[in-house]
Scaffold this active site. Sequence first.
Site, PDB file in Angstrom:
ATOM      1  N   HIS A  65      -9.445  -1.794   0.862  1.00  0.00           N
ATOM      2  CA  HIS A  65      -8.227  -1.583  -0.152  1.00  0.00           C
ATOM      3  C   HIS A  65      -7.220  -2.386   0.191  1.00  0.00           C
ATOM      4  O   HIS A  65      -7.056  -3.131   1.191  1.00  0.00           O
ATOM      5  CB  HIS A  65      -7.807  -0.154  -0.009  1.00  0.00           C
ATOM      6  CG  HIS A  65      -7.426   0.454   1.276  1.00  0.00           C
ATOM      7  ND1 HIS A  65      -6.102   0.927   1.476  1.00  0.00           N
ATOM      8  CD2 HIS A  65      -7.855   0.585   2.400  1.00  0.00           C
ATOM      9  CE1 HIS A  65      -6.011   1.104   2.604  1.00  0.00           C
ATOM     10  NE2 HIS A  65      -6.863   1.110   3.445  1.00  0.00           N
ATOM     11  N   HIS A  71      -2.601   5.355  -5.301  1.00  0.00           N
ATOM     12  CA  HIS A  71      -3.076   4.315  -4.374  1.00  0.00           C
ATOM     13  C   HIS A  71      -4.635   4.478  -4.866  1.00  0.00           C
ATOM     14  O   HIS A  71      -5.242   5.457  -4.839  1.00  0.00           O
ATOM     15  CB  HIS A  71      -2.685   4.405  -3.114  1.00  0.00           C
ATOM     16  CG  HIS A  71      -3.426   3.352  -2.169  1.00  0.00           C
ATOM     17  ND1 HIS A  71      -2.971   2.004  -2.210  1.00  0.00           N
ATOM     18  CD2 HIS A  71      -4.460   3.390  -1.201  1.00  0.00           C
ATOM     19  CE1 HIS A  71      -3.587   1.378  -1.232  1.00  0.00           C
ATOM     20  NE2 HIS A  71      -4.458   2.054  -0.623  1.00  0.00           N
ATOM     21  N   CYS A 122      -3.259  -2.644  -4.744  1.00  0.00           N
ATOM     22  CA  CYS A 122      -4.427  -1.901  -4.641  1.00  0.00           C
ATOM     23  C   CYS A 122      -5.292  -1.736  -5.945  1.00  0.00           C
ATOM     24  O   CYS A 122      -6.536  -2.075  -5.968  1.00  0.00           O
ATOM     25  CB  CYS A 122      -3.938  -0.535  -4.208  1.00  0.00           C
ATOM     26  SG  CYS A 122      -3.342   0.375  -5.377  1.00  0.00           S
TER      27      CYS A 122
END
Length: 155
Positions: free
Chosen positions: A125, A113, A64
Amino acid sequence: NDARHSPNKRPSSGGSSNGGGSSGGSGAPAPVGSGRASDAVDAALGVVGHAYVAGGRGPQVFDCSGLTAWAWGRAGVSLVPYSFTQWDQTRRVSREALRPGDLVFFFELGAHHVGMYIGGGEMVHAASPSRGVIVTSLDDSWYAARLSGYGRVVG
């Protein structure tokens, strides 16, 4: 392939130099972003479908924060490829103030994240090993329940 991944659905973020083209999306006004933010969004969207690998920094595999650091790096802005550090490297903004290129952080009271806002209520993402780099709605119930906040890249 998810229809949301289509480049024709991507909102324009090119400001006055967008050539007058349509975003091809829902008909909502296209968000406007800076040149660097637009470049970062274009870079991230260009790798939709690539694999997620923990520690992946691009250009073929990503995690990420590796994706957001790589995409912003392509736009000439250096971010450390760790979500907690990216939280510290960005300025908090509200959802109402979101612009394409802003970062979206998840998992309450932290930044475990991170994704990149692309406009139209969506983010790109590196989701997971099973899903890779994808486009997801910010209103997806799983992500909405885990939202930490939004950050604007300054640089």
